[in-house]
Design a protein around this motif. Structure first.
Motif, PDB file in Angstrom:
ATOM      1  N   PHE A   8      48.456 -37.899 -46.860  1.00 14.91           N
ATOM      2  CA  PHE A   8      49.747 -38.565 -47.055  1.00 14.91           C
ATOM      3  C   PHE A   8      50.880 -37.692 -46.502  1.00 14.91           C
ATOM      4  N   ALA A   9      50.849 -36.424 -46.850  1.00 17.04           N
ATOM      5  CA  ALA A   9      51.878 -35.493 -46.378  1.00 17.04           C
ATOM      6  C   ALA A   9      51.850 -35.382 -44.849  1.00 17.04           C
ATOM      7  N   ASP A  10      50.657 -35.317 -44.275  1.00 14.71           N
ATOM      8  CA  ASP A  10      50.524 -35.226 -42.813  1.00 14.71           C
ATOM      9  C   ASP A  10      51.097 -36.465 -42.134  1.00 14.71           C
ATOM     10  N   LEU A  11      50.791 -37.614 -42.726  1.00 16.70           N
ATOM     11  CA  LEU A  11      51.283 -38.871 -42.157  1.00 16.70           C
ATOM     12  C   LEU A  11      52.812 -38.904 -42.201  1.00 16.70           C
ATOM     13  N   LYS A  12      53.378 -38.562 -43.355  1.00 12.14           N
ATOM     14  CA  LYS A  12      54.841 -38.566 -43.493  1.00 12.14           C
ATOM     15  C   LYS A  12      55.478 -37.599 -42.498  1.00 12.14           C
ATOM     16  N   TYR A  13      54.830 -36.444 -42.327  1.00 15.14           N
ATOM     17  CA  TYR A  13      55.368 -35.434 -41.415  1.00 15.14           C
ATOM     18  C   TYR A  13      55.374 -35.963 -39.977  1.00 15.14           C
ATOM     19  N   SER A  14      54.266 -36.588 -39.567  1.00 15.49           N
ATOM     20  CA  SER A  14      54.186 -37.063 -38.176  1.00 15.49           C
ATOM     21  C   SER A  14      55.179 -38.205 -37.935  1.00 15.49           C
ATOM     22  N   ILE A  15      55.351 -39.041 -38.944  1.00 17.64           N
ATOM     23  CA  ILE A  15      56.316 -40.157 -38.804  1.00 17.64           C
ATOM     24  C   ILE A  15      57.737 -39.615 -38.681  1.00 17.64           C
ATOM     25  N   ALA A  16      58.034 -38.585 -39.488  1.00 15.09           N
ATOM     26  CA  ALA A  16      59.376 -37.983 -39.427  1.00 15.09           C
ATOM     27  C   ALA A  16      59.577 -37.278 -38.088  1.00 15.09           C
ATOM     28  N   ARG A  17      58.531 -36.596 -37.630  1.00 10.87           N
ATOM     29  CA  ARG A  17      58.640 -35.879 -36.350  1.00 10.87           C
ATOM     30  C   ARG A  17      58.883 -36.844 -35.209  1.00 10.87           C
ATOM     31  N   GLU A  18      58.249 -37.995 -35.244  1.00 12.33           N
ATOM     32  CA  GLU A  18      58.445 -39.016 -34.200  1.00 12.33           C
ATOM     33  C   GLU A  18      59.731 -39.802 -34.413  1.00 12.33           C
ATOM     34  N   LYS A  19      60.441 -39.496 -35.506  1.00 13.96           N
ATOM     35  CA  LYS A  19      61.731 -40.129 -35.840  1.00 13.96           C
ATOM     36  C   LYS A  19      61.612 -41.636 -36.057  1.00 13.96           C
ATOM     37  N   ILE A  20      60.438 -42.064 -36.474  1.00 15.41           N
ATOM     38  CA  ILE A  20      60.254 -43.489 -36.762  1.00 15.41           C
ATOM     39  C   ILE A  20      60.950 -43.826 -38.079  1.00 15.41           C
ATOM     40  N   LEU A  21      60.826 -42.934 -39.048  1.00 11.90           N
ATOM     41  CA  LEU A  21      61.509 -43.077 -40.333  1.00 11.90           C
ATOM     42  C   LEU A  21      62.185 -41.752 -40.652  1.00 11.90           C
ATOM     43  N   ASN A  22      63.391 -41.822 -41.222  1.00  9.59           N
ATOM     44  CA  ASN A  22      64.082 -40.579 -41.578  1.00  9.59           C
ATOM     45  C   ASN A  22      64.133 -40.418 -43.105  1.00  9.59           C
ATOM     46  N   GLU A  23      64.950 -39.455 -43.556  1.00  7.50           N
ATOM     47  CA  GLU A  23      64.961 -39.101 -44.983  1.00  7.50           C
ATOM     48  C   GLU A  23      65.430 -40.250 -45.875  1.00  7.50           C
ATOM     49  N   VAL A  24      66.117 -41.212 -45.282  1.00  3.25           N
ATOM     50  CA  VAL A  24      66.587 -42.365 -46.066  1.00  3.25           C
ATOM     51  C   VAL A  24      65.398 -43.117 -46.668  1.00  3.25           C
ATOM     52  N   PHE A  25      64.289 -43.144 -45.963  1.00  5.32           N
ATOM     53  CA  PHE A  25      63.085 -43.816 -46.454  1.00  5.32           C
ATOM     54  C   PHE A  25      62.624 -43.175 -47.765  1.00  5.32           C
ATOM     55  N   ASP A  26      62.623 -41.853 -47.804  1.00 11.42           N
ATOM     56  CA  ASP A  26      62.211 -41.157 -49.033  1.00 11.42           C
ATOM     57  C   ASP A  26      63.209 -41.424 -50.161  1.00 11.42           C
ATOM     58  N   GLN A  27      64.500 -41.550 -49.798  1.00 16.54           N
ATOM     59  CA  GLN A  27      65.527 -41.769 -50.818  1.00 16.54           C
ATOM     60  C   GLN A  27      65.356 -43.124 -51.525  1.00 16.54           C
ATOM     61  N   LEU A  28      64.723 -44.054 -50.841  1.00 18.16           N
ATOM     62  CA  LEU A  28      64.462 -45.361 -51.476  1.00 18.16           C
ATOM     63  C   LEU A  28      63.637 -45.173 -52.743  1.00 18.16           C
ATOM     64  N   TYR A  29      62.710 -44.192 -52.694  1.00 18.28           N
ATOM     65  CA  TYR A  29      61.791 -43.967 -53.808  1.00 18.28           C
ATOM     66  C   TYR A  29      62.496 -43.323 -55.004  1.00 18.28           C
ATOM     67  N   GLU A  30      63.696 -42.790 -54.769  1.00 20.94           N
ATOM     68  CA  GLU A  30      64.445 -42.191 -55.883  1.00 20.94           C
ATOM     69  C   GLU A  30      64.878 -43.256 -56.888  1.00 20.94           C
ATOM     70  N   GLU A  31      64.955 -44.497 -56.416  1.00 15.57           N
ATOM     71  CA  GLU A  31      65.297 -45.596 -57.329  1.00 15.57           C
ATOM     72  C   GLU A  31      64.043 -46.187 -57.975  1.00 15.57           C
ATOM     73  N   GLY A  32      62.886 -45.611 -57.656  1.00 20.84           N
ATOM     74  CA  GLY A  32      61.636 -46.096 -58.253  1.00 20.84           C
ATOM     75  C   GLY A  32      60.695 -46.655 -57.197  1.00 20.84           C
ATOM     76  N   TYR A  33      59.408 -46.533 -57.470  1.00 17.33           N
ATOM     77  CA  TYR A  33      58.409 -46.995 -56.511  1.00 17.33           C
ATOM     78  C   TYR A  33      58.512 -48.502 -56.297  1.00 17.33           C
ATOM     79  N   ASP A  34      58.679 -49.244 -57.384  1.00 15.54           N
ATOM     80  CA  ASP A  34      58.757 -50.707 -57.277  1.00 15.54           C
ATOM     81  C   ASP A  34      59.933 -51.132 -56.424  1.00 15.54           C
ATOM     82  N   PHE A  35      61.064 -50.469 -56.624  1.00 18.86           N
ATOM     83  CA  PHE A  35      62.254 -50.799 -55.839  1.00 18.86           C
ATOM     84  C   PHE A  35      61.998 -50.545 -54.353  1.00 18.86           C
ATOM     85  N   ALA A  36      61.410 -49.380 -54.044  1.00 13.81           N
ATOM     86  CA  ALA A  36      61.122 -49.044 -52.648  1.00 13.81           C
ATOM     87  C   ALA A  36      60.181 -50.080 -52.043  1.00 13.81           C
TER      88      ALA A  36
END
Lengths: 141, 130
Positions: A8-36
């Motif tokens: 999971f960590a490797d996948l997230k890292y590669s996606i971030a490195r390719e700039k497909i998703l940025n830190e905003v994606f992770d911030q969605l989870y701060e409101e809860g998994y269901d919300f994200a």
């Protein structure tokens, strides 16, 4: 579990490195998994409709560039909401062509938007698959 | 516009043609304990204002079909009944002339998307201390 979390960590890292998703994606989870999860589902549904509409509008003999711009900006905005940086950039390029009433530019850039969207969704699907596996194995996200 | 009461809880009217954006802004506002009504167009926003007299703030997307957020802002500020309601504009585009235009027309603030929890808290805190 360790293996899953490492994947999971490797996948997230590669996606971030390719700039497909940025830190905003992770911030969605701060409101809860269901919300994200719900937000991503909403995004997917809305993006599909937007892409269908964009394709249909560009197929018209007389193109309404104002409406094209509205729809592509909507897609860009919702892409930014989930951290889809590359998709948002592709949308911005198309918006520029819409503003210039350049049909050919819109056609080419829409294809690029679709490619970025397909790539994004495939990565999100991979994330969700791993998330489900982690949760099924008793872990948490 | 009604004065703010109900334990520092505002009634916010969120306007955005994107269902994703409506969901996110609504969640951010509700996380700060505010009551939210979300609509998908400027036209619906004006209809709601006629029905609901107790809206304390409007937060609207800029780019919407039929009526932009700027046009909604002008209608609200041009209305004797609603002009006191603070309006916040949201946009994914950082265009200084657009921002200036909105602020000059009476917008309280201009938020760049993606709107974050801190943006919402900052804007709401300011409204509540007016």
């Amino acid at each position: 579990m360790q293996e899953l979390k490492r994947s999971f960590a490797d996948l997230k890292y590669s996606i971030a490195r390719e700039k497909i998703l940025n830190e905003v994606f992770d911030q969605l989870y701060e409101e809860g998994y269901d919300f994200a999860s719900e937000t991503i589902t909403l995004f997917h549904s809305e993006a599909e409709k937007s892409l269908t509409e964009l394709t249909a509008r560009l197929d018209q003999e007389i193109v309404n560039f104002h409406m094209l711009e509205v729809v592509i900006n909507r897609l860009k905005g919702s892409g930014l909401i989930i951290g889809a940086a590359r998709l948002a950039d592709a949308c911005l390029t198309m918006a520029t062509y819409c503003d210039a009433s350049n049909k050919q530019g819109c056609v080419v850039s829409l294809n690029h938007v679709k490619e970025e969207y397909q790539l994004l969704m495939s990565k999100i699907e991979s994330i969700r698959k791993l998330e489900n596996e982690i949760i099924a194995a008793g872990g948490s996200i | 516009m009604s004065s703010l009461t109900d334990g520092d809880r505002m009634h916010v009217l969120a306007v955005d043609d994107s269902s994703v954006d409506r969901a996110v802004i609504s969640t951010l506002l509700r996380s700060s304990k505010h009551r939210v009504t979300a609509v998908d167009s400027g036209k619906r926003a004006l209809e709601l204002l006629d029905l609901e007299p107790n809206v304390n703030m409007i937060i609207t997307d800029y780019w919407m079909p039929d009526m932009t957020g700027f046009e909604l802002l002008k209608k609200v500020k041009g209305s004797t009944e609603y002009r006191q309601i603070p309006v916040v504009i949201m946009s994914s585009e950082n265009i200084p002339t657009r921002i200036t235009k909105c602020l000059e027309e009476g917008a309280e603030d201009f938020l760049l998307k993606p709107v974050r929890s801190s943006d919402v808290q900052r804007v709401c805190s300011r409204m509540m201390t007016r």
